[in-house]
Design a protein around this motif. Structure first.
Motif, PDB file in Angstrom:
ATOM      1  N   ILE A 100       4.943   1.794   9.094  1.00 56.18           N
ATOM      2  CA  ILE A 100       5.961   2.843   9.077  1.00 56.18           C
ATOM      3  C   ILE A 100       5.713   3.851   7.948  1.00 56.18           C
ATOM      4  CG2 ILE A 100       7.594   1.701   7.516  1.00 56.18           C
ATOM      5  CD1 ILE A 100       9.836   2.570   9.403  1.00 56.18           C
ATOM      6  N   GLU A 101       4.744   3.534   7.048  1.00 59.04           N
ATOM      7  CA  GLU A 101       4.451   4.424   5.917  1.00 59.04           C
ATOM      8  C   GLU A 101       2.944   4.650   5.751  1.00 59.04           C
ATOM      9  OE1 GLU A 101       8.322   3.113   3.158  1.00 59.04           O
ATOM     10  OE2 GLU A 101       6.305   2.528   2.539  1.00 59.04           O
ATOM     11  N   CYS A 102       2.208   4.487   6.823  1.00 55.85           N
ATOM     12  CA  CYS A 102       0.748   4.561   6.713  1.00 55.85           C
ATOM     13  C   CYS A 102       0.235   5.936   6.313  1.00 55.85           C
ATOM     14  CB  CYS A 102       0.087   4.111   8.021  1.00 55.85           C
ATOM     15  SG  CYS A 102       0.539   5.119   9.448  1.00 55.85           S
ATOM     16  N   ALA A 103       1.022   6.996   6.583  1.00 50.04           N
ATOM     17  CA  ALA A 103       0.563   8.347   6.242  1.00 50.04           C
ATOM     18  C   ALA A 103       0.483   8.558   4.732  1.00 50.04           C
ATOM     19  CB  ALA A 103       1.489   9.386   6.869  1.00 50.04           C
ATOM     20  N   GLU A 104       1.101   7.697   3.960  1.00 54.27           N
ATOM     21  CA  GLU A 104       1.069   7.846   2.500  1.00 54.27           C
ATOM     22  C   GLU A 104      -0.225   7.303   1.900  1.00 54.27           C
ATOM     23  OE1 GLU A 104       4.894   7.212   0.220  1.00 54.27           O
ATOM     24  OE2 GLU A 104       5.472   6.228   2.089  1.00 54.27           O
ATOM     25  N   GLY A 105      -1.016   6.585   2.694  1.00 53.59           N
ATOM     26  CA  GLY A 105      -2.236   5.994   2.155  1.00 53.59           C
ATOM     27  C   GLY A 105      -1.909   4.725   1.386  1.00 53.59           C
ATOM     28  N   PRO A 106      -2.863   4.195   0.614  1.00 50.81           N
ATOM     29  CA  PRO A 106      -2.629   2.955  -0.135  1.00 50.81           C
ATOM     30  C   PRO A 106      -1.439   3.121  -1.093  1.00 50.81           C
ATOM     31  CG  PRO A 106      -4.961   3.511  -0.109  1.00 50.81           C
ATOM     32  CD  PRO A 106      -4.231   4.716   0.415  1.00 50.81           C
ATOM     33  N   HIS A 107      -0.521   2.200  -1.021  1.00 50.39           N
ATOM     34  CA  HIS A 107       0.645   2.273  -1.909  1.00 50.39           C
ATOM     35  C   HIS A 107       1.362   0.921  -1.927  1.00 50.39           C
ATOM     36  CE1 HIS A 107       2.658   2.878   1.963  1.00 50.39           C
ATOM     37  NE2 HIS A 107       3.796   2.533   1.368  1.00 50.39           N
ATOM     38  N   LEU A 108       2.308   0.789  -2.845  1.00 49.76           N
ATOM     39  CA  LEU A 108       3.200  -0.366  -2.906  1.00 49.76           C
ATOM     40  C   LEU A 108       4.600   0.104  -2.542  1.00 49.76           C
ATOM     41  CD1 LEU A 108       4.277  -3.201  -3.762  1.00 49.76           C
ATOM     42  CD2 LEU A 108       4.472  -2.263  -6.090  1.00 49.76           C
ATOM     43  N   PRO A 152       6.112  -2.565 -11.330  1.00 48.28           N
ATOM     44  CA  PRO A 152       5.192  -3.463 -10.620  1.00 48.28           C
ATOM     45  C   PRO A 152       3.822  -2.834 -10.396  1.00 48.28           C
ATOM     46  CG  PRO A 152       6.684  -2.440  -9.063  1.00 48.28           C
ATOM     47  CD  PRO A 152       7.135  -1.999 -10.429  1.00 48.28           C
ATOM     48  N   SER A 153       3.731  -1.533 -10.666  1.00 52.47           N
ATOM     49  CA  SER A 153       2.473  -0.825 -10.453  1.00 52.47           C
ATOM     50  C   SER A 153       2.427   0.379 -11.378  1.00 52.47           C
ATOM     51  CB  SER A 153       2.353  -0.369  -8.993  1.00 52.47           C
ATOM     52  OG  SER A 153       1.264   0.504  -8.828  1.00 52.47           O
ATOM     53  N   ALA A 154       1.216   0.771 -11.720  1.00 55.86           N
ATOM     54  CA  ALA A 154       1.038   1.952 -12.564  1.00 55.86           C
ATOM     55  C   ALA A 154       0.862   3.215 -11.728  1.00 55.86           C
ATOM     56  CB  ALA A 154      -0.167   1.762 -13.473  1.00 55.86           C
TER      57      ALA A 154
END
Length: 209
Positions: A179-187, A77-79
Motif C-alpha cells: 500500500i506504500e510501495c511508491a515511497e521506495g524502501p522505508h520503515l 527506530p530509524s535514522a
C-alpha cells in the motif's frame, strides 16, 4: 392734717396692718424655705463592646513550582528522513493509491537494508506478513504502549515472545508494504496505547547511533 390721718387710719388702718402682716409672712416663708437639692443625673452603666477575637490569617507561603523535566520515552527506530507523516484527524496524499487517506504511523525513508531498531525495551508480541503493510513486527512496552514496524525487507531477526532492548536491531528497511510501495524502501512505524494511535513524533528522542 392729724384729723385727716386719723380718719384715714380709722378707715383703712386694719388693711394696712393686714397687708404688712401678709408681706412679712411671705418674706419669712421665702427665707425659711429649704433649698431643694439639684436632681442628680441617673447613673449610667456603660457596657464595653466585646472586642472580637482576631481571625487567624494563613501564613503566606511562596511556592515555586518547577516545570516537570520529561524525556520522550522512545528512541527513533530509524535514522531515515520522514516521508508520509502521521494523520488520523486529517487526510494525506498517498502516491501509491493516488488518493487522500488517513495514515496511522510515520514513514521513515532510507535505503534497502538500513537497520530498523526497537524504540524501547519490550516483548515481541507479533511477527507476521500483512497483505498491505508487508513484513511486520509488534512490540509491547511498559504502560501499555505498543510499537509496530512495517515494510521490513524480511520477517525480521526476532521471534514472538523474545525480549528486546532499546536500540536492538529488529530487521531492515524494504518495500514489502504494497500500500506504500511508491515511497521506495522505508520503515512504516506506528505507536499505540489503549487501542489509540498516537503521533510517534511526539514521543521520540534522537538516540539512534
Amino acid at each position: 392734717m392729724r384729723e385727716g390721718w386719723k380718719r384715714f387710719w380709722d378707715r383703712f388702718g386694719y388693711l394696712c396692718v393686714l397687708s404688712a402682716c401678709l408681706a412679712m409672712v411671705a418674706v419669712t416663708a421665702v427665707w425659711t424655705r429649704p433649698i431643694a437639692e439639684a436632681p442628680q443625673a441617673p447613673e449610667v452603666t456603660r457596657y464595653a463592646s466585646p472586642t472580637p477575637a482576631p481571625t487567624p490569617q494563613p501564613a503566606s507561603v511562596e511556592v515555586t513550582i518547577e516545570p516537570a523535566q520529561t524525556q520522550a520515552p522512545f528512541v527513533f527506530p530509524s535514522a531515515g528522513q520522514v516521508g508520509m507523516p502521521f494523520a488520523v484527524q486529517t487526510l494525506v496524499y498517498s502516491e501509491t493509491l493516488r488518493e487522500y487517506r488517513t495514515h496511522e504511523g510515520v514513514d521513515f525513508l532510507g535505503e534497502e537494508g538500513d537497520p530498523v531498531r526497537a524504540a524501547e525495551d519490550g516483548t515481541v508480541t507479533r511477527v507476521w506478513e500483512d497483505p498491505l503493510m508487508g513484513n511486520c513486527i509488534e512490540i509491547t512496552h511498559r504502560e501499555g504502549y505498543i510499537t509496530r514496524y512495517g515494510s521490513l525487507a524480511t520477517p525480521g531477526l526476532v521471534q514472538e515472545g523474545a525480549k528486546v532492548a532499546c536500540g536492538q536491531v529488529l530487521g531492515t528497511m524494504g518495500t514489502s508494504a504494497a500500500i506504500e510501495c511508491a515511497e521506495g524502501p522505508h520503515l512504516h512505524f506506528e505507536l499505540w496505547q489503549l487501542q489509540e494511535a498516537l503521533d510517534p513524533m511526539k514521543f521520540l528522542r534522537e538516540d539512534v547511533e
